[in-house]
Design an enzyme around this catalytic site. Structure first.
Site, PDB file in Angstrom:
ATOM      1  N   PHE A   1       0.264  -2.983  -1.081  1.00  0.00           N
ATOM      2  CA  PHE A   1       0.297  -4.375  -1.551  1.00  0.00           C
ATOM      3  C   PHE A   1      -0.842  -4.536  -2.546  1.00  0.00           C
ATOM      4  CE2 PHE A   1      -1.638  -8.477  -1.841  1.00  0.00           C
ATOM      5  CZ  PHE A   1      -0.592  -9.371  -1.891  1.00  0.00           C
ATOM      6  N   GLU A   2      -0.528  -5.040  -3.701  1.00  0.00           N
ATOM      7  CA  GLU A   2      -1.571  -5.400  -4.659  1.00  0.00           C
ATOM      8  C   GLU A   2      -1.022  -6.498  -5.544  1.00  0.00           C
ATOM      9  OE1 GLU A   2      -1.952  -1.723  -6.884  1.00  0.00           O
ATOM     10  OE2 GLU A   2      -3.847  -1.229  -5.945  1.00  0.00           O
TER      11      GLU A   2
END
Ligand SMILES: Nc1nc2c(ncn2[C@@H]2O[C@H](COP(=O)(O)OP(=O)(O)OP(=O)(O)O)[C@@H](O)[C@H]2O)c(=O)[nH]1
Ligand SMILES: [Mg+2]
Length: 474
Positions: free
Chosen positions: A361-362
């Site tokens: 996740f970014e």
């Protein structure tokens, strides 16, 4: 007697026939009613409390409109004579709303689709003016049905995937759309080291409410650089296989980690954007996202963000920190003042404590990744060969870069984005938050305050107050 019996039989046959006709008629009507309802539902879910705010916002096209697809087309902006003029009014992705009759993909898979837009046609003409509702007390917090007001950032989702990942990424997209993007219609870029097949394109395009783009990664971004000693790299893989290090014997995993570390943000398709949100197959989002995380990042001058952090498996990065120290010595001008060294090291930079943000996740800024400090950082590491002589992951690489090249205030923790990637969960701490966000995660599974998470360190370094109730989850 025989004649009497025959009469009774005749009556029974007649009654049965009559009942049969009645049954046929009623069933037939039922079918028609169902199908009408279905049509209405497709255009405008019947359960939505729409009329309240529609009249002003909807260019006069109310719920009762008999031209559902027209209404959808208006999302892209409509001239006074009803001719579609594109989506400039609501930003880039607004021009591509499905149901406008225009294909929303570079692939052919949605051509001719008459699918209505995923959000309701609640549309504001002053999208650029609207403030984001960040708390339940803010105006618009509960407006979760229509297209969200407010400007759009120059942003895209990005997924690296194989064709065989199609059903796993389909699940992820569905969740991202349901919890967020159906109201925002941001684009989605898919990248692959092989050409995407038609099934992949068709399925993903049908699920994404923004535009979809499919890119094939150039060979030089997914292969051994010349300076790598193939024999040495092979021995490492054999050794790691014997020691049962996860993905230790995989060549493709190494290409993937190197690609995510140094190349995804400079793919041709990605050059069109300033912000990205990385999504992997089989992730989950557990809570509604009431505001635009891209816009939050932009307005608060953030460059990198995370939801989960943890310690890296040391066997995969034995010399990574040596390489980082070499970079720091060679490029002192790139090291930010007020950085997050305290998150990465417990002894002022002598050794690495293995803390990293989990990069599956970014939400982040692509210009930062394309900047000289980041490129110098990546190239310096790449020269040292650890992507192949060890098994450096993109998570510690991104995290160390963010920790050293950015002032610590540029890194954001999204407490309200509830997330799962096997095997860890981020479930927002605080019951009221979970209720406000309509979360479906089990708070007991929240990883944030457990011993193997580094999120406490991030809070301490940034002198942030931990959310109420965190002690009970330690
Ligand atoms: N095109 C392509 N994509 C890949 C390849 N290997 C991995 N990926 C993608 O790269 C991302 C990371 O790979 P994953 O296999 O999820 O790695 P991981 O998250 O460390 O491990 P998992 O626990 O298996 O999820 C995912 O989006 C994958 O779909 C590959 O060989 N080709
Ligand atoms: Mg994964």
């Amino acid at each position: 007697m025989a004649a009497g019996n025959a009469r009774i039989v005749r009556y029974i046959v007649f009654a049965a026939f009559f009942l049969g006709v009645l049954y046929f008629i009623s069933n037939n009507q039922g079918y028609r009613i169902q199908s009408d309802l279905y049509n209405v539902g497709k255009t405008q879910p019947v359960t939505q409390p729409l009329e309240k705010e529609q009249p002003i916002l909807n260019s006069g096209s109310g719920l009762a409109s008999s031209e559902p697809l027209d209404t959808g087309a208006k999302l892209g902006g409509t001239s006074s004579d009803g001719v579609k003029i594109g989506g400039d009014g609501i930003g880039k992705s607004g021009s591509t709303v499905p149901g406008s009759g225009i294909s929303n993909s570079e692939s052919d898979s949605t051509k001719g689709s008459t699918r209505p837009p995923p959000g309701t046609p609640k549309q504001q003409t002053d999208l650029g003016e609207a403030a984001m509702a960040m708390t339940p007390n803010d105006h618009g917090w509960n407006d979760m049905l229509g297209t969200a007001p407010g400007p759009r950032m120059n942003a895209t989702f990005v997924t690296l995937a194989r064709n065989s990942d199609v059903w796993e990424i389909a699940r992820s997209i569905r969740q991202v759309e349901d919890r967020f993007n159906r109201r925002y219609n941001y684009d989605w870029v898919f990248l692959n080291d092989k050409p995407f097949d038609e099934t992949f394109k068709k399925v993903t395009t049908s699920l994404v409410s923004g535009k979809t783009h499919y890119g094939e990664i150039p060979h030089e971004h997914w292969s051994f650089p010349e300076h790598i000693d193939q024999e040495k790299a092979k021995k490492v893989r054999e050794d790691m296989a014997q020691r049962k290090i996860i993905y230790g014997d995989s060549i493709s995993y190494r290409h993937m980690c190197r690609f995510e570390s140094g190349f995804f943000f400079r793919q041709e398709l990605m050059m069109n954007y300033e912000w990205y949100w990385r999504v992997e197959p089989s992730i989950e989002l557990f809570c509604d996202i009431h505001y635009d995380p891209f816009r939050y990042m932009a307005e608060h001058k953030k460059k990198y963000s995370f939801v989960l952090s943890l310690y890296e498996y040391v066997e995969t990065i034995p010399t990574l920190w040596d390489s980082v120290k070499k970079f720091m010595k060679n490029y002192p001008e790139h090291i930010a003042e007020g950085n997050s060294m305290g998150f990465l090291s417990d002894d002022g930079g002598e050794t690495y404590n293995k803390c990293h943000f989990w990069s599956n996740f970014e939400v982040g800024n692509l210009e930062w990744l394309r900047s000289k400090p980041y490129i110098d950082f990546f190239e310096s590491l790449d020269q040292d060969g650890g992507f192949f002589y060890e098994r450096w992951g993109d998570a510690p690489v991104h995290s160390i870069a963010a920790g050293l090249l950015l002032p610590k205030e540029d890194i954001h923790f999204f407490n309200d984005i509830a997330y799962y990637h096997v095997p860890f969960t981020h479930c927002p701490t605080g019951e009221q938050t979970r209720i406000d966000l309509r979360c479906h995660c089990n708070p007991k599974e929240n990883f944030d305050w457990k011993g193997y998470s580094c999120t406490s360190r991030y809070f301490d370094l940034n002198k942030l107050d931990k959310p109420q109730g965190y002690e009970e989850q330690e």
